[in-house]
Motif scaffolding. Structure first.
Motif, PDB file in Angstrom:
ATOM      1  N   ALA A 238      -3.329 -44.332  35.426  1.00 23.64           N
ATOM      2  CA  ALA A 238      -2.161 -44.889  36.103  1.00 23.64           C
ATOM      3  C   ALA A 238      -2.533 -45.325  37.519  1.00 23.64           C
ATOM      4  N   VAL A 239      -1.977 -46.451  37.960  1.00 22.69           N
ATOM      5  CA  VAL A 239      -2.375 -47.017  39.254  1.00 22.69           C
ATOM      6  C   VAL A 239      -1.286 -46.911  40.313  1.00 22.69           C
ATOM      7  N   ASP A 240      -0.157 -46.277  40.013  1.00 20.72           N
ATOM      8  CA  ASP A 240       0.894 -46.129  41.012  1.00 20.72           C
ATOM      9  C   ASP A 240       0.469 -45.107  42.062  1.00 20.72           C
ATOM     10  N   LEU A 241       1.113 -45.153  43.222  1.00 16.68           N
ATOM     11  CA  LEU A 241       0.743 -44.287  44.337  1.00 16.68           C
ATOM     12  C   LEU A 241       0.937 -42.818  43.997  1.00 16.68           C
ATOM     13  N   MET A 242       1.975 -42.498  43.260  1.00 16.99           N
ATOM     14  CA  MET A 242       2.219 -41.114  42.863  1.00 16.99           C
ATOM     15  C   MET A 242       1.051 -40.555  42.068  1.00 16.99           C
ATOM     16  N   SER A 243       0.640 -41.259  41.032  1.00 14.31           N
ATOM     17  CA  SER A 243      -0.442 -40.768  40.176  1.00 14.31           C
ATOM     18  C   SER A 243      -1.760 -40.717  40.936  1.00 14.31           C
ATOM     19  N   TRP A 244      -2.002 -41.740  41.755  1.00 18.80           N
ATOM     20  CA  TRP A 244      -3.249 -41.783  42.513  1.00 18.80           C
ATOM     21  C   TRP A 244      -3.316 -40.603  43.489  1.00 18.80           C
ATOM     22  N   THR A 245      -2.200 -40.312  44.144  1.00 14.16           N
ATOM     23  CA  THR A 245      -2.172 -39.197  45.094  1.00 14.16           C
ATOM     24  C   THR A 245      -2.372 -37.871  44.389  1.00 14.16           C
ATOM     25  N   LEU A 246      -1.765 -37.695  43.242  1.00 18.63           N
ATOM     26  CA  LEU A 246      -1.931 -36.448  42.495  1.00 18.63           C
ATOM     27  C   LEU A 246      -3.374 -36.240  42.064  1.00 18.63           C
ATOM     28  N   ARG A 247      -4.063 -37.333  41.754  1.00 17.68           N
ATOM     29  CA  ARG A 247      -5.472 -37.202  41.370  1.00 17.68           C
ATOM     30  C   ARG A 247      -6.353 -36.894  42.577  1.00 17.68           C
ATOM     31  N   GLU A 248      -6.077 -37.552  43.692  1.00 18.48           N
ATOM     32  CA  GLU A 248      -6.939 -37.430  44.866  1.00 18.48           C
ATOM     33  C   GLU A 248      -6.553 -36.264  45.776  1.00 18.48           C
ATOM     34  N   MET A 249      -5.278 -35.879  45.750  1.00 20.19           N
ATOM     35  CA  MET A 249      -4.779 -34.825  46.637  1.00 20.19           C
ATOM     36  C   MET A 249      -3.965 -33.825  45.807  1.00 20.19           C
ATOM     37  N   PRO A 250      -4.604 -33.138  44.867  1.00 23.06           N
ATOM     38  CA  PRO A 250      -3.870 -32.331  43.880  1.00 23.06           C
ATOM     39  C   PRO A 250      -3.128 -31.132  44.455  1.00 23.06           C
ATOM     40  N   THR A 251      -3.431 -30.725  45.673  1.00 20.16           N
ATOM     41  CA  THR A 251      -2.774 -29.528  46.213  1.00 20.16           C
ATOM     42  C   THR A 251      -1.442 -29.818  46.907  1.00 20.16           C
ATOM     43  N   VAL A 252      -1.078 -31.112  47.061  1.00 19.60           N
ATOM     44  CA  VAL A 252       0.190 -31.405  47.733  1.00 19.60           C
ATOM     45  C   VAL A 252       1.348 -30.910  46.878  1.00 19.60           C
ATOM     46  N   SER A 253       2.447 -30.560  47.530  1.00 16.44           N
ATOM     47  CA  SER A 253       3.592 -30.054  46.788  1.00 16.44           C
ATOM     48  C   SER A 253       4.398 -31.196  46.192  1.00 16.44           C
ATOM     49  N   ASP A 254       5.139 -30.883  45.154  1.00 14.18           N
ATOM     50  CA  ASP A 254       5.992 -31.894  44.522  1.00 14.18           C
ATOM     51  C   ASP A 254       7.020 -32.435  45.501  1.00 14.18           C
ATOM     52  N   ALA A 255       7.647 -31.534  46.269  1.00 15.87           N
ATOM     53  CA  ALA A 255       8.697 -31.954  47.202  1.00 15.87           C
ATOM     54  C   ALA A 255       8.118 -32.843  48.302  1.00 15.87           C
ATOM     55  N   TRP A 256       6.942 -32.494  48.811  1.00 16.70           N
ATOM     56  CA  TRP A 256       6.328 -33.293  49.877  1.00 16.70           C
ATOM     57  C   TRP A 256       6.012 -34.699  49.372  1.00 16.70           C
ATOM     58  N   LEU A 257       5.380 -34.802  48.211  1.00 18.12           N
ATOM     59  CA  LEU A 257       5.023 -36.116  47.698  1.00 18.12           C
ATOM     60  C   LEU A 257       6.272 -36.896  47.312  1.00 18.12           C
ATOM     61  N   GLY A 258       7.266 -36.234  46.760  1.00 20.55           N
ATOM     62  CA  GLY A 258       8.509 -36.923  46.433  1.00 20.55           C
ATOM     63  C   GLY A 258       9.155 -37.529  47.671  1.00 20.55           C
ATOM     64  N   HIS A 259       9.092 -36.783  48.772  1.00 24.01           N
ATOM     65  CA  HIS A 259       9.664 -37.302  50.018  1.00 24.01           C
ATOM     66  C   HIS A 259       8.850 -38.474  50.542  1.00 24.01           C
ATOM     67  N   ILE A 260       7.534 -38.395  50.484  1.00 21.01           N
ATOM     68  CA  ILE A 260       6.674 -39.493  50.933  1.00 21.01           C
ATOM     69  C   ILE A 260       6.969 -40.750  50.129  1.00 21.01           C
ATOM     70  N   LEU A 261       7.119 -40.618  48.825  1.00 18.65           N
ATOM     71  CA  LEU A 261       7.406 -41.778  47.974  1.00 18.65           C
ATOM     72  C   LEU A 261       8.770 -42.373  48.318  1.00 18.65           C
ATOM     73  N   GLY A 262       9.748 -41.518  48.598  1.00 15.35           N
ATOM     74  CA  GLY A 262      11.072 -42.020  48.953  1.00 15.35           C
ATOM     75  C   GLY A 262      11.075 -42.776  50.268  1.00 15.35           C
ATOM     76  N   THR A 263      10.342 -42.269  51.246  1.00 21.74           N
ATOM     77  CA  THR A 263      10.332 -42.938  52.551  1.00 21.74           C
ATOM     78  C   THR A 263       9.536 -44.237  52.531  1.00 21.74           C
ATOM     79  N   LEU A 264       8.682 -44.420  51.528  1.00 23.47           N
ATOM     80  CA  LEU A 264       7.969 -45.700  51.390  1.00 23.47           C
ATOM     81  C   LEU A 264       8.954 -46.866  51.363  1.00 23.47           C
ATOM     82  N   PHE A 265      10.087 -46.685  50.718  1.00 25.33           N
ATOM     83  CA  PHE A 265      11.077 -47.758  50.595  1.00 25.33           C
ATOM     84  C   PHE A 265      11.693 -48.085  51.956  1.00 25.33           C
ATOM     85  N   TYR A 266      11.961 -47.055  52.757  1.00 29.10           N
ATOM     86  CA  TYR A 266      12.539 -47.305  54.080  1.00 29.10           C
ATOM     87  C   TYR A 266      11.520 -47.922  55.021  1.00 29.10           C
TER      88      TYR A 266
END
Length: 476
Positions: A238-266
């Motif tokens: 998968a080439v989306d930012l979520m999947s790429w981040t999970l592969r490269e930065m596997p220790t990040v929390s779900d809530a932290w990454l979810g927030h980062i993805l949400g703020t991308l739109f703003y």
């Protein structure tokens, strides 16, 4: 200009303070300082006018408090680059934090910002590979939006391209478009932040829209849940930012990454979609530029778009750069000294307002040939090297280390959208008169730019109900 009584009252109460700044040019203050200049006109137009009338540094008075409007590349470089740790973004964090949270965009200088940028996905070494892999999925998302818009007899480009951009950002972020309800929550939260940005009253008197907190929980919760599911069944291709981040930065929390993805739109939906509106408005005004874009894009002819094609498509890149020059979505960058400091030869107290303006510099006739003309060819044959994004006379994303971290993604999206849309349709804009500009979420808001999509001849035969361009023009 304030009347004699108003000027006299200002001098009576603040004349001694004014003496310390008498070496700097600027409009004559009245009892409210120079705030009256900013009542009515768009603030970026006022700042650009100051650049033409007073030069690179203009003294303003926000009531009794001195401030500066900056149109001088050297002084701007001090604030945004060489002395950037001395200047903060002012109260924007307080204004928009309820919507976006404590993100890298509003973080304070020094260790707070430094710590956040180190873990920002789009600032990682692998982000370039993520961008290169995005082109095909973005093209597919944009084509899907174009298919739907071809059925509309008329569109308002600002909200239409905002939704097209939001959907493209969703594909980039999580690999698929979101339900309408997610976009609706996104807009409700944006309206809450915008009300605070534009408030003329203390923020304690500014109410959030009804349902704000519930929308916030749903919006960021949606992306957090998408992260949780993706982590449980990680897709290695998968080439989306979520999947790429999970592969490269596997220790990040779900809530932290979810927030980062949400703020991308703003961070980019409003500015990027505004830039697209400006691009199609200018392309209608300068048909030779539009024809050249269509000719370049015609080589796609139904083929999948690739990163390599974009690198070999200089005109679509030049169009993107030129609209960022002549109609940047963000035209004022606010800063304030964290402590008393000296700048431009005067001593400024902590908290002074500094308005960094780019509109005048982007159109400075001493630097640009025919600056008021939309001419993408200025970016060919070394033009982007002469005036790279973030340089003294061209900084649509800001300058220095705190230049928008999403700038490479925004440029990729703009070029992909321009090429994809131009290959399929002509965006007919009803009027090439200057459109009215407002303000929303810190970004210029084009108003009244209406039009329609007209399928190109090579596309018309395969699109039910489409209209041949010549026929559409005759009936316009």
């Amino acid at each position: 200009m304030p009347n004699l009584l108003s000027r006299g009252l200002f001098n009576l109460f603040f004349g001694s303070k004014r003496k310390a700044f008498e070496k700097l040019p600027g409009p004559t203050p009245g009892v409210l300082g120079t705030l009256g200049d900013f009542i009515g006109p768009n603030p970026w137009d006022v700042c650009a006018r100051y650049g033409r009338e007073y030069g690179g540094v203009t003294l303003i008075w926000m009531g009794p408090s001195p401030g500066l409007v900056l149109n001088d590349p050297a002084v701007i470089e001090e604030i945004l680059l060489t002395r950037r740790l001395e200047f903060e973004k002012g109260n924007i964090g307080t204004q928009i934090r309820p919507t976006v949270g404590d993100t890298v965009f509003i973080a304070n200088q020094g260790e707070d910002w430094s710590a956040k940028i180190k873990v920002e996905p789009m600032a990682q070494p692998w982000a370039a590979a993520w961008l290169a892999a995005l082109v095909g999925p973005l093209q597919a998302a944009i084509n899907e939006s174009v298919d739907a818009l071809l059925k509309e007899p008329s569109i308002d480009l600002t909200p239409t391209l905002r939704r097209l951009t939001f959907d493209g950002f969703a594909v980039a972020a999580i690999g698929e478009k979101t339900p309408d309800s997610v976009f609706e929550d996104f807009m409700l939260l944006a309206k809450g932040a915008d009300a605070r940005l534009q408030a003329k009253l203390p923020l304690r008197f500014v109410s959030f829209p009804e349902g704000f907190e519930a929308a916030k929980e749903r919006f960021y919760g949606y992306f957090t849940e998408r992260v949780r599911r993706a982590r449980a069944a990680l897709n290695p291709s998968a080439v989306d930012l979520m999947s790429w981040t999970l592969r490269e930065m596997p220790t990040v929390s779900d809530a932290w990454l979810g927030h980062i993805l949400g703020t991308l739109f703003y961070g980019g939906v409003f500015s990027t979609s505004t830039t697209l509106v400006g691009a199609f408005h200018q392309l209608q005004k300068y048909p030779a530029a539009e024809e050249r874009l269509a000719a370049e894009a015609a080589t796609l002819a139904g083929a999948p778009l690739t990163f390599e094609w974009l690198r070999g498509a200089p005109w679509s890149e030049a169009v993107a750069y030129e609209v960022l020059r002549i109609l940047p979505a963000v035209r004022i960058f606010l800063r304030t000294p964290a402590a008393d400091t000296e700048l431009a030869g005067v001593k400024l107290p902590a908290g002074s307002t500094l308005m960094v303006s780019n509109q005048h510099l982007h159109r400075d006739p001493s630097h640009w040939k025919d600056p008021e003309t939309f001419e993408p060819s200025r970016w060919l044959n070394g033009g982007t090297a002469r005036d790279p994004a973030g340089s003294g006379y061209f900084f649509p994303f800001g300058r220095g280390p705190r230049e928008c971290v999403g700038a490479p993604f925004a440029l990729l999206f703009l070029q992909t959208a321009l090429a994809t849309i131009a290959a399929r349709v002509k965006v007919h804009v009803d009027s090439t008169e200057p459109f009215e500009e407002g303000f929303f979420f810190g970004v210029v808001l084009p108003k009244g730019v209406t039009g329609r999509l007209i399928a190109r001849p090579s596309q018309a035969a395969s699109l039910p109900g489409s209209v041949h361009p010549s026929a559409a023009v005759k009936t316009a």
